[in-house]
Scaffold this active site. Structure first.
Site, PDB file in Angstrom:
ATOM      1  N   SER A  19       0.987  -1.130  -0.267  1.00 16.18           N
ATOM      2  CA  SER A  19      -0.143  -0.153  -0.008  1.00 16.18           C
ATOM      3  C   SER A  19       0.797   1.330   0.060  1.00 16.18           C
ATOM      4  CB  SER A  19      -0.924  -0.003   1.075  1.00 16.18           C
ATOM      5  OG  SER A  19      -0.423   0.045   2.313  1.00 16.18           O
ATOM      6  N   ASN A 114      13.354   4.422   4.369  1.00 17.09           N
ATOM      7  CA  ASN A 114      12.557   3.253   4.997  1.00 17.09           C
ATOM      8  C   ASN A 114      11.430   4.086   5.740  1.00 17.09           C
ATOM      9  OD1 ASN A 114      11.568   0.762   5.724  1.00 17.09           O
ATOM     10  ND2 ASN A 114      12.304   1.124   7.749  1.00 17.09           N
ATOM     11  N   HIS A 116       8.680   3.362   8.928  1.00 18.51           N
ATOM     12  CA  HIS A 116       8.559   2.827  10.244  1.00 18.51           C
ATOM     13  C   HIS A 116       7.287   3.116  10.846  1.00 18.51           C
ATOM     14  CE1 HIS A 116       9.678   0.042  13.343  1.00 18.51           C
ATOM     15  NE2 HIS A 116       9.402   0.992  14.419  1.00 18.51           N
ATOM     16  N   ASP A 157      16.311   0.717  12.008  1.00 17.01           N
ATOM     17  CA  ASP A 157      15.553   1.886  12.214  1.00 17.01           C
ATOM     18  C   ASP A 157      16.422   2.947  13.068  1.00 17.01           C
ATOM     19  OD1 ASP A 157      13.269   0.383  11.256  1.00 17.01           O
ATOM     20  OD2 ASP A 157      13.162  -0.463  13.353  1.00 17.01           O
TER      21      ASP A 157
HETATM   22  C1  GRF Z   1       3.945  -0.483   6.713  1.00 10.49           C
HETATM   23  O1  GRF Z   1       3.199  -0.423   7.967  1.00 10.49           O
HETATM   24  C2  GRF Z   1       5.306  -0.034   6.994  1.00 10.49           C
HETATM   25  O2  GRF Z   1       5.631   1.124   7.785  1.00 10.49           O
HETATM   26  C3  GRF Z   1       6.212  -1.297   7.368  1.00 10.49           C
HETATM   27  O3  GRF Z   1       5.748  -2.413   6.750  1.00 10.49           O
HETATM   28  C4  GRF Z   1       4.172  -1.857   6.265  1.00 10.49           C
HETATM   29  C5  GRF Z   1       4.213  -1.892   4.984  1.00 10.49           C
HETATM   30  O4  GRF Z   1       2.725  -1.983   4.699  1.00 10.49           O
HETATM   31  N1  GRF Z   1       7.698  -0.921   7.172  1.00 10.49           N
HETATM   32  P1  GRF Z   1       2.391  -2.091   2.833  1.00 10.49           P
HETATM   33  O5  GRF Z   1       2.952  -3.346   2.500  1.00 10.49           O
HETATM   34  O6  GRF Z   1       2.895  -0.680   2.339  1.00 10.49           O
HETATM   35  O7  GRF Z   1       0.877  -1.868   2.796  1.00 10.49           O
END
Ligand code: GRF
Length: 209
Positions: A19, A114, A116, A157
């Site tokens: 997403s 990244n 988080h 992180d």
């Molecule tokens: C998100 O919550 C992101 O913060 C974490 O992994 C999840 C990925 O979600 N690193 P999506 O695959 O982008 O829906």
């Protein structure tokens, strides 16, 4: 192509639903991230939802799975080589379930972001991913959580924060309800963070590598 005509090329590295990839793509296509394009999506898993999203959007996609290589260095060379072959200027991790090998960061110094799903440095580090993050936030009694976009370095992180945004923790929240609220701001801030990094690189004359 001369660098003033060439678009800034974003590569996405993901393992899951995708997403955040979708949010980045929509922002690029609607010019909320200006002068950029998503050049490729690379997934660590062949069945990942992110690949279906990339296919629907006609974005080049590849699978680079660690189990297909004899060792970490071969895996890392292939991963870095794949992004290089698409002339990627910035790699965006978007739900990548592995730690990046140092060789990758050497190949793309200061060019890996990244996201988080918490306010770093709290609720980050090894083992802090997915549902566990939101469980830990709820267990701590924090009144706020949020999301953080940061540069990637060799510690989990850890690199410089580009952007963070807060959300309230509500009474009655479960890890799932909190995760949904955080994910909404992830989709806002990842494109904003990319635009911010891109603006900084352009000011430095380093946007296109
Ligand atoms: C998100 O919550 C992101 O913060 C974490 O992994 C999840 C990925 O979600 N690193 P999506 O695959 O982008 O829906």
């Amino acid at each position: 192509m001369s660098s003033d005509l060439r678009r800034f090329r974003i590569g996405v590295l993901a393992s899951g639903n995708g997403s955040n990839f979708q949010a980045i793509l929509e922002a690029v296509r609607s010019d909320r991230v200006q002068g950029a394009e998503v050049a490729v999506v690379i997934s660590s898993r062949s069945g990942a939802g992110v690949l279906r999203r990339a296919e629907a959007a006609q974005i080049p996609r590849e699978v680079v799975a660690v189990e297909d290589f004899p060792g970490a260095s071969e895996h890392c060379s292939r991963l870095a080589g794949a992004f290089r072959s698409y002339e990627v200027d910035l790699v965006c991790l978007a739900g990548y379930f592995r730690r990046l090998e140092p060789c990758f960061l050497k190949a793309f110094p200061d060019r890996v972001l990244n996201i988080h799903p918490a306010l770093l440095p709290r609720f980050g580090g090894e083992g802090m991913y997915g549902r566990r993050v939101h469980e830990a936030v709820l267990a701590s009694g924090e009144k706020e959580s949020g999301a953080t976009v940061h540069f990637v370095d060799e510690e989990y992180d850890h690199g410089e924060t580009v952007l963070e945004r807060r959300v309230p923790v509500l009474s009655g929240d479960t890890p799932e309800t909190l995760a949904r609220r955080v994910l909404e701001v992830e989709h806002q801030i990842y494109p904003e963070a990319i635009q911010k990094v891109l603006r900084r690189l352009r000011e430095q004359g380093r946007a296109v590598g």
